[in-house]
Design a protein around this motif. Structure first.
Motif, PDB file in Angstrom:
ATOM      1  N   UNK A 134     104.782   3.720   4.994  1.00  0.00           N
ATOM      2  CA  UNK A 134     104.045   3.474   3.750  1.00  0.00           C
ATOM      3  C   UNK A 134     102.554   3.715   3.951  1.00  0.00           C
ATOM      4  N   UNK A 135     102.023   3.319   5.108  1.00  0.00           N
ATOM      5  CA  UNK A 135     100.616   3.553   5.431  1.00  0.00           C
ATOM      6  C   UNK A 135     100.291   5.037   5.404  1.00  0.00           C
ATOM      7  N   UNK A 136     101.126   5.833   6.061  1.00  0.00           N
ATOM      8  CA  UNK A 136     100.889   7.277   6.110  1.00  0.00           C
ATOM      9  C   UNK A 136     100.950   7.871   4.705  1.00  0.00           C
ATOM     10  N   UNK A 137     101.924   7.448   3.916  1.00  0.00           N
ATOM     11  CA  UNK A 137     102.047   7.973   2.555  1.00  0.00           C
ATOM     12  C   UNK A 137     100.808   7.641   1.724  1.00  0.00           C
ATOM     13  N   UNK A 138     100.364   6.398   1.790  1.00  0.00           N
ATOM     14  CA  UNK A 138      99.208   5.992   0.991  1.00  0.00           C
ATOM     15  C   UNK A 138      97.966   6.790   1.378  1.00  0.00           C
ATOM     16  N   UNK A 139      97.755   6.991   2.673  1.00  0.00           N
ATOM     17  CA  UNK A 139      96.567   7.712   3.111  1.00  0.00           C
ATOM     18  C   UNK A 139      96.716   9.219   2.931  1.00  0.00           C
ATOM     19  N   UNK A 140      97.947   9.686   2.791  1.00  0.00           N
ATOM     20  CA  UNK A 140      98.145  11.085   2.408  1.00  0.00           C
ATOM     21  C   UNK A 140      97.616  11.302   0.995  1.00  0.00           C
ATOM     22  N   UNK A 141      97.805  10.313   0.135  1.00  0.00           N
ATOM     23  CA  UNK A 141      97.238  10.376  -1.198  1.00  0.00           C
ATOM     24  C   UNK A 141      95.723  10.393  -1.174  1.00  0.00           C
ATOM     25  N   UNK A 142      95.126   9.606  -0.261  1.00  0.00           N
ATOM     26  CA  UNK A 142      93.669   9.621  -0.105  1.00  0.00           C
ATOM     27  C   UNK A 142      93.212  10.998   0.357  1.00  0.00           C
ATOM     28  N   UNK A 143      93.933  11.579   1.307  1.00  0.00           N
ATOM     29  CA  UNK A 143      93.591  12.914   1.797  1.00  0.00           C
ATOM     30  C   UNK A 143      93.586  13.923   0.648  1.00  0.00           C
ATOM     31  N   UNK A 144      94.577  13.816  -0.230  1.00  0.00           N
ATOM     32  CA  UNK A 144      94.657  14.734  -1.368  1.00  0.00           C
ATOM     33  C   UNK A 144      93.449  14.567  -2.282  1.00  0.00           C
ATOM     34  N   UNK A 145      93.073  13.330  -2.547  1.00  0.00           N
ATOM     35  CA  UNK A 145      91.918  13.085  -3.423  1.00  0.00           C
ATOM     36  C   UNK A 145      90.608  13.498  -2.751  1.00  0.00           C
ATOM     37  N   UNK A 146      90.585  13.397  -1.437  1.00  0.00           N
ATOM     38  CA  UNK A 146      89.392  13.770  -0.671  1.00  0.00           C
ATOM     39  C   UNK A 146      89.237  15.285  -0.565  1.00  0.00           C
ATOM     40  N   UNK A 147      90.355  15.989  -0.753  1.00  0.00           N
ATOM     41  CA  UNK A 147      90.344  17.439  -0.588  1.00  0.00           C
ATOM     42  C   UNK A 147      90.602  17.865   0.837  1.00  0.00           C
ATOM     43  N   UNK A 148      91.164  16.968   1.643  1.00  0.00           N
ATOM     44  CA  UNK A 148      91.498  17.291   3.035  1.00  0.00           C
ATOM     45  C   UNK A 148      92.842  18.008   3.077  1.00  0.00           C
ATOM     46  N   UNK A 149      92.928  19.173   3.715  1.00  0.00           N
ATOM     47  CA  UNK A 149      94.190  19.909   3.737  1.00  0.00           C
ATOM     48  C   UNK A 149      95.228  19.322   4.688  1.00  0.00           C
ATOM     49  N   UNK A 150      94.763  18.511   5.673  1.00  0.00           N
ATOM     50  CA  UNK A 150      95.698  17.922   6.632  1.00  0.00           C
ATOM     51  C   UNK A 150      95.358  16.456   6.863  1.00  0.00           C
ATOM     52  N   UNK A 151      96.377  15.708   7.271  1.00  0.00           N
ATOM     53  CA  UNK A 151      96.169  14.337   7.712  1.00  0.00           C
ATOM     54  C   UNK A 151      96.835  14.164   9.064  1.00  0.00           C
ATOM     55  N   UNK A 152      96.062  13.683  10.037  1.00  0.00           N
ATOM     56  CA  UNK A 152      96.558  13.507  11.398  1.00  0.00           C
ATOM     57  C   UNK A 152      97.406  12.233  11.501  1.00  0.00           C
ATOM     58  N   UNK A 153      98.547  12.365  12.158  1.00  0.00           N
ATOM     59  CA  UNK A 153      99.414  11.218  12.411  1.00  0.00           C
ATOM     60  C   UNK A 153      99.829  11.232  13.872  1.00  0.00           C
ATOM     61  N   UNK A 154     100.440  10.133  14.321  1.00  0.00           N
ATOM     62  CA  UNK A 154     100.908  10.007  15.700  1.00  0.00           C
ATOM     63  C   UNK A 154     102.412   9.733  15.721  1.00  0.00           C
ATOM     64  N   UNK A 155     103.017   9.960  16.864  1.00  0.00           N
ATOM     65  CA  UNK A 155     104.400   9.518  17.049  1.00  0.00           C
ATOM     66  C   UNK A 155     104.397   8.003  17.197  1.00  0.00           C
ATOM     67  N   UNK A 156     103.473   7.505  18.025  1.00  0.00           N
ATOM     68  CA  UNK A 156     103.368   6.073  18.275  1.00  0.00           C
ATOM     69  C   UNK A 156     103.078   5.805  19.734  1.00  0.00           C
ATOM     70  N   UNK A 157     102.691   4.587  20.025  1.00  0.00           N
ATOM     71  CA  UNK A 157     102.287   4.240  21.394  1.00  0.00           C
ATOM     72  C   UNK A 157     103.475   4.048  22.326  1.00  0.00           C
ATOM     73  N   UNK A 158     104.589   3.554  21.773  1.00  0.00           N
ATOM     74  CA  UNK A 158     105.742   3.254  22.619  1.00  0.00           C
ATOM     75  C   UNK A 158     105.572   1.982  23.425  1.00  0.00           C
ATOM     76  N   UNK A 159     104.516   1.224  23.154  1.00  0.00           N
ATOM     77  CA  UNK A 159     104.224   0.029  23.955  1.00  0.00           C
ATOM     78  C   UNK A 159     105.231  -1.088  23.749  1.00  0.00           C
ATOM     79  N   UNK A 160     105.905  -1.105  22.611  1.00  0.00           N
ATOM     80  CA  UNK A 160     106.853  -2.189  22.343  1.00  0.00           C
ATOM     81  C   UNK A 160     108.295  -1.815  22.691  1.00  0.00           C
ATOM     82  N   UNK A 161     108.456  -0.657  23.300  1.00  0.00           N
ATOM     83  CA  UNK A 161     109.797  -0.235  23.692  1.00  0.00           C
ATOM     84  C   UNK A 161     110.219  -0.933  24.985  1.00  0.00           C
TER      85      UNK A 161
END
Length: 310
Positions: A134-161
């Motif tokens: 949900x966080x990524x989706x919401x900030x993807x909307x911000x990226x669209x409004x900002x005019x940013x063509x890409x939004x950087x995301x991660x796989x994750x830290x894996x620290x809780x595995x």
């Protein structure tokens, strides 16, 4: 009435960026100057990943607007502001603030080459993982409004595995989460770019495995040259380069786990040979005033780029 010098600089940069060009397969188009001599149009432009200014931004020593002005005056073509430099992160900022930053960048002659969030899709708990989606989706909307063509995301830290986790199972978890986000991003007209970050993703094989499994034209790679810390980073960078939609160029990288100064000409050759066209964001790390460090690294990168592309 004379035009102020700051506005004149902005006008000239904006006018130059708007000149049309025609590209043919396998070639770079050319423009003819007043002398009639054809000059190549460099399809690669430099951006500043604003993590370079993390300390002054997070401490309040500099505002986001001040950093944009600094980058514009230095000569950058674009900036890449991560989401946590916006007020209220991880909650969404007001649209009025997003548009204020968008307008400021435009008036300074800067493109916004991307933005990003912190997310973790390796979390074992499905409820928490859904919150990350949900966080990524919401900030993807911000990226669209900002005019940013890409939004950087991660796989994750894996620290809780757990210590004995099954990598294939966790990869499937990550792939499913990213696929859901890319489906949403496609409707927003924003590409997701997966950053290798020496966490759950440690090697070229790791990042390429995820990208190939998601199999979406709305997912590419944010190639972080400083986050391959196992083996030969240049070989791994070269393998991932064809999948990159943006980069992070750093002063140092790791050869067999040992930190070394980046061979920028070698990196630029990889960039050139991959056929990449777009922005090359630079990012300075470590101690020191970014108002000193960023200009130094910017000039080094620009020199290496010119040496390869002419």
């Amino acid at each position: 009435m004379p035009i102020p010098s700051s506005d004149r600089r902005t006008f000239l940069r904006t006018a130059a960026a708007s000149l049309p060009f025609v590209a043919s397969t396998g070639t770079v188009s050319a423009l003819r100057g007043s002398s009639g001599v054809a000059t190549k149009v460099n399809p690669i432009r430099l951006s500043c990943n604003l993590y370079s200014f993390n300390e002054p931004l997070m401490s309040g020593q500099m505002t986001l607007e001040q950093v944009l002005m600094f980058c514009a005056d230095l000569g950058f073509d674009a900036v890449d502001p991560t989401g946590y430099y916006f007020p209220t992160y991880p909650a969404l900022p007001d649209d009025s603030y997003v548009y204020q930053i968008k307008r400021k960048a435009f008036r300074l002659g800067l493109d916004i080459s991307g933005t990003g969030v912190r997310n973790d899709f390796t979390l074992p708990d499905a409820t928490r993982r859904n919150a990350e989606i949900d966080l990524v989706k919401k900030w993807t909307g911000v990226a669209a409004r900002l005019g940013a063509p890409v939004i950087r995301i991660f796989s994750g830290t894996g620290k809780e595995l757990p210590m004995n986790y099954n990598r294939e199972e966790v990869t499937t978890r990550v792939v499913d989460a990213i696929r859901e986000c890319t489906d949403y991003a496609a409707r927003q007209g924003v590409m997701l770019v997966l950053q290798n970050h020496a966490d759950f993703i440690q090697t070229a094989d790791h990042v390429l495995n995820i990208v190939r499994q998601v199999n979406s034209e709305w997912l590419a790679v944010n190639l972080d040259i400083g986050s391959f810390k196992i083996g030969d980073p240049y070989e791994q960078i070269a393998r991932v380069a064809p999948y990159a939609a943006t980069w992070q160029l750093k002063e140092n990288l790791f050869v067999d786990g040992k930190e070394e100064v980046t061979d920028l000409r070698k990196i630029m050759r990889i960039v050139h040979d991959s056929g990449y066209r777009g922005y090359l964001p630079i990012e300075t790390l470590g101690k020191g005033d970014p108002r000193v460090k960023v200009p130094v690294f910017y000039e080094k990168v620009k020199k290496a780029l010119t040496a390869i592309t002419g």
